[in-house]
Motif scaffolding. Sequence first.
Motif, PDB file in Angstrom:
ATOM      1  N   TYR A 128       0.967  -1.350  -0.047  1.00  0.00           N
ATOM      2  CA  TYR A 128      -0.250   0.023   0.083  1.00  0.00           C
ATOM      3  C   TYR A 128       0.853   1.273  -0.098  1.00  0.00           C
ATOM      4  O   TYR A 128       0.559   1.954  -0.484  1.00  0.00           O
ATOM      5  N   TYR A 129       1.887   1.259   0.706  1.00  0.00           N
ATOM      6  CA  TYR A 129       3.081   2.365   0.719  1.00  0.00           C
ATOM      7  C   TYR A 129       3.549   2.661  -0.645  1.00  0.00           C
ATOM      8  O   TYR A 129       3.494   3.829  -1.097  1.00  0.00           O
ATOM      9  N   GLU A 130       3.971   1.417  -0.978  1.00  0.00           N
ATOM     10  CA  GLU A 130       4.720   1.453  -2.524  1.00  0.00           C
ATOM     11  C   GLU A 130       3.769   1.827  -3.624  1.00  0.00           C
ATOM     12  O   GLU A 130       4.025   2.762  -4.468  1.00  0.00           O
ATOM     13  N   ARG A 131       2.541   1.366  -3.631  1.00  0.00           N
ATOM     14  CA  ARG A 131       1.482   1.673  -4.707  1.00  0.00           C
ATOM     15  C   ARG A 131       0.645   2.882  -4.510  1.00  0.00           C
ATOM     16  O   ARG A 131       0.382   3.561  -5.594  1.00  0.00           O
ATOM     17  N   TYR A 132       0.326   3.409  -3.426  1.00  0.00           N
ATOM     18  CA  TYR A 132      -0.559   4.345  -3.055  1.00  0.00           C
ATOM     19  C   TYR A 132      -0.079   5.532  -2.411  1.00  0.00           C
ATOM     20  O   TYR A 132      -0.754   6.704  -2.636  1.00  0.00           O
ATOM     21  N   LEU A 133       0.915   5.550  -1.782  1.00  0.00           N
ATOM     22  CA  LEU A 133       1.284   6.751  -0.918  1.00  0.00           C
ATOM     23  C   LEU A 133       2.637   7.424  -1.370  1.00  0.00           C
ATOM     24  O   LEU A 133       2.797   8.447  -1.406  1.00  0.00           O
ATOM     25  N   LEU A 134       3.415   6.696  -1.797  1.00  0.00           N
ATOM     26  CA  LEU A 134       4.787   7.045  -2.364  1.00  0.00           C
ATOM     27  C   LEU A 134       4.491   8.070  -3.788  1.00  0.00           C
ATOM     28  O   LEU A 134       5.266   8.942  -3.781  1.00  0.00           O
ATOM     29  N   LYS A 135       3.343   7.949  -4.184  1.00  0.00           N
ATOM     30  CA  LYS A 135       3.270   8.869  -5.318  1.00  0.00           C
ATOM     31  C   LYS A 135       2.993  10.314  -4.879  1.00  0.00           C
ATOM     32  O   LYS A 135       3.342  11.176  -5.877  1.00  0.00           O
ATOM     33  N   TYR A 136       2.659  10.480  -3.923  1.00  0.00           N
ATOM     34  CA  TYR A 136       2.567  11.867  -3.159  1.00  0.00           C
ATOM     35  C   TYR A 136       3.882  12.536  -2.825  1.00  0.00           C
ATOM     36  O   TYR A 136       3.958  13.686  -2.760  1.00  0.00           O
ATOM     37  N   LYS A 137       4.813  11.883  -2.919  1.00  0.00           N
ATOM     38  CA  LYS A 137       6.298  12.498  -2.706  1.00  0.00           C
ATOM     39  C   LYS A 137       6.545  13.423  -4.105  1.00  0.00           C
ATOM     40  O   LYS A 137       7.207  14.225  -3.556  1.00  0.00           O
ATOM     41  N   ASP A 138       6.330  12.980  -5.016  1.00  0.00           N
ATOM     42  CA  ASP A 138       6.604  13.749  -6.154  1.00  0.00           C
ATOM     43  C   ASP A 138       5.930  15.094  -6.056  1.00  0.00           C
ATOM     44  O   ASP A 138       6.536  16.184  -6.362  1.00  0.00           O
ATOM     45  N   ASP A 139       4.725  15.281  -5.753  1.00  0.00           N
ATOM     46  CA  ASP A 139       4.028  16.603  -5.342  1.00  0.00           C
ATOM     47  C   ASP A 139       4.153  17.271  -4.123  1.00  0.00           C
ATOM     48  O   ASP A 139       4.395  18.379  -4.453  1.00  0.00           O
ATOM     49  N   LEU A 140       4.446  16.562  -3.310  1.00  0.00           N
ATOM     50  CA  LEU A 140       5.054  17.363  -1.912  1.00  0.00           C
ATOM     51  C   LEU A 140       6.459  17.500  -1.799  1.00  0.00           C
ATOM     52  O   LEU A 140       6.458  18.574  -0.790  1.00  0.00           O
ATOM     53  N   GLY A 141       7.198  16.830  -2.335  1.00  0.00           N
ATOM     54  CA  GLY A 141       8.719  16.853  -1.926  1.00  0.00           C
ATOM     55  C   GLY A 141       8.935  16.034  -0.871  1.00  0.00           C
ATOM     56  O   GLY A 141       8.001  15.889  -0.129  1.00  0.00           O
ATOM     57  N   GLU A 142      10.114  15.526  -0.661  1.00  0.00           N
ATOM     58  CA  GLU A 142      10.563  14.519   0.270  1.00  0.00           C
ATOM     59  C   GLU A 142      10.455  14.991   1.541  1.00  0.00           C
ATOM     60  O   GLU A 142       9.990  14.398   2.541  1.00  0.00           O
ATOM     61  N   LYS A 143      10.841  16.243   1.836  1.00  0.00           N
ATOM     62  CA  LYS A 143      10.716  16.771   3.350  1.00  0.00           C
ATOM     63  C   LYS A 143       9.002  16.809   3.800  1.00  0.00           C
ATOM     64  O   LYS A 143       8.989  16.217   4.931  1.00  0.00           O
ATOM     65  N   LEU A 144       8.222  17.467   2.847  1.00  0.00           N
ATOM     66  CA  LEU A 144       6.933  17.744   3.332  1.00  0.00           C
ATOM     67  C   LEU A 144       6.421  16.456   3.424  1.00  0.00           C
ATOM     68  O   LEU A 144       5.421  16.033   4.427  1.00  0.00           O
ATOM     69  N   PHE A 145       6.416  15.390   2.320  1.00  0.00           N
ATOM     70  CA  PHE A 145       6.084  13.991   2.419  1.00  0.00           C
ATOM     71  C   PHE A 145       6.193  13.360   3.738  1.00  0.00           C
ATOM     72  O   PHE A 145       5.377  12.761   4.342  1.00  0.00           O
ATOM     73  N   ASN A 146       7.498  13.376   4.104  1.00  0.00           N
ATOM     74  CA  ASN A 146       7.815  12.578   5.255  1.00  0.00           C
ATOM     75  C   ASN A 146       7.329  13.414   6.568  1.00  0.00           C
ATOM     76  O   ASN A 146       7.051  12.712   7.555  1.00  0.00           O
ATOM     77  N   LYS A 147       7.302  14.460   6.601  1.00  0.00           N
ATOM     78  CA  LYS A 147       6.600  15.432   7.739  1.00  0.00           C
ATOM     79  C   LYS A 147       5.111  14.839   8.065  1.00  0.00           C
ATOM     80  O   LYS A 147       4.732  14.498   8.855  1.00  0.00           O
ATOM     81  N   VAL A 148       4.507  14.910   6.750  1.00  0.00           N
ATOM     82  CA  VAL A 148       2.792  14.681   6.883  1.00  0.00           C
ATOM     83  C   VAL A 148       2.791  13.112   7.219  1.00  0.00           C
ATOM     84  O   VAL A 148       1.938  12.743   7.893  1.00  0.00           O
ATOM     85  N   TYR A 149       3.506  12.226   6.437  1.00  0.00           N
ATOM     86  CA  TYR A 149       3.519  10.828   6.931  1.00  0.00           C
ATOM     87  C   TYR A 149       3.659  10.494   8.239  1.00  0.00           C
ATOM     88  O   TYR A 149       2.767   9.753   8.824  1.00  0.00           O
ATOM     89  N   GLU A 150       4.901  11.010   8.687  1.00  0.00           N
ATOM     90  CA  GLU A 150       5.130  10.877  10.181  1.00  0.00           C
ATOM     91  C   GLU A 150       3.908  11.220  11.162  1.00  0.00           C
ATOM     92  O   GLU A 150       3.289  10.443  12.022  1.00  0.00           O
ATOM     93  N   GLU A 151       3.564  12.420  10.900  1.00  0.00           N
ATOM     94  CA  GLU A 151       2.533  13.084  11.769  1.00  0.00           C
ATOM     95  C   GLU A 151       1.239  12.268  11.572  1.00  0.00           C
ATOM     96  O   GLU A 151       0.388  11.783  12.699  1.00  0.00           O
ATOM     97  N   CYS A 152       0.778  12.010  10.580  1.00  0.00           N
ATOM     98  CA  CYS A 152      -0.419  11.375  10.290  1.00  0.00           C
ATOM     99  C   CYS A 152      -0.406   9.960  10.605  1.00  0.00           C
ATOM    100  O   CYS A 152      -1.426   9.361  11.157  1.00  0.00           O
ATOM    101  N   SER A 153       0.818   9.206  10.273  1.00  0.00           N
ATOM    102  CA  SER A 153       0.663   7.632  10.576  1.00  0.00           C
ATOM    103  C   SER A 153       0.836   7.660  12.162  1.00  0.00           C
ATOM    104  O   SER A 153       0.246   6.633  12.884  1.00  0.00           O
ATOM    105  N   LYS A 154       1.596   8.460  12.826  1.00  0.00           N
ATOM    106  CA  LYS A 154       1.506   8.508  14.524  1.00  0.00           C
ATOM    107  C   LYS A 154       0.237   8.528  14.717  1.00  0.00           C
ATOM    108  O   LYS A 154      -0.569   7.897  15.681  1.00  0.00           O
ATOM    109  N   ASP A 155      -0.655   9.684  14.386  1.00  0.00           N
ATOM    110  CA  ASP A 155      -1.993   9.998  14.938  1.00  0.00           C
ATOM    111  C   ASP A 155      -2.859   8.654  14.452  1.00  0.00           C
ATOM    112  O   ASP A 155      -3.545   8.187  15.518  1.00  0.00           O
TER     113      ASP A 155
END
Length: 87
Positions: free
Chosen positions: A33-60
């Motif tokens: 699911y990460y590979e297929r559905y989530l990683l595609k957002y990294k291109d639009d958000l950039g690595e730093k913002l992608f990682n920040k949002v991922y970490e915050e949301c996945s923790k929540d």
Amino acid sequence: MKKNNRVQENIKDFKSMLKSCFAYGSIAKNSYYYERYLLKYKDDLGEKLFNKVYEECSKDLTENYMVVSGTYTDSEGGSYNTLIKNK
């Protein structure tokens, strides 16, 4: 659409996809699911913002919600899950 609005919309879409992947599969970095559905957002958000949002949301999600499977079945037999906030 202005750049800031587009970024906010992409963050909103990414969070929605994170919730869906959490409810129906996995948000773990080594998951399909990460590979297929989530990683595609990294291109639009950039690595730093992608990682920040991922970490915050996945923790929540992992700390505050549980998945209840099969809470609804539609007329075509599709079964749906629900996220329930922990008390």
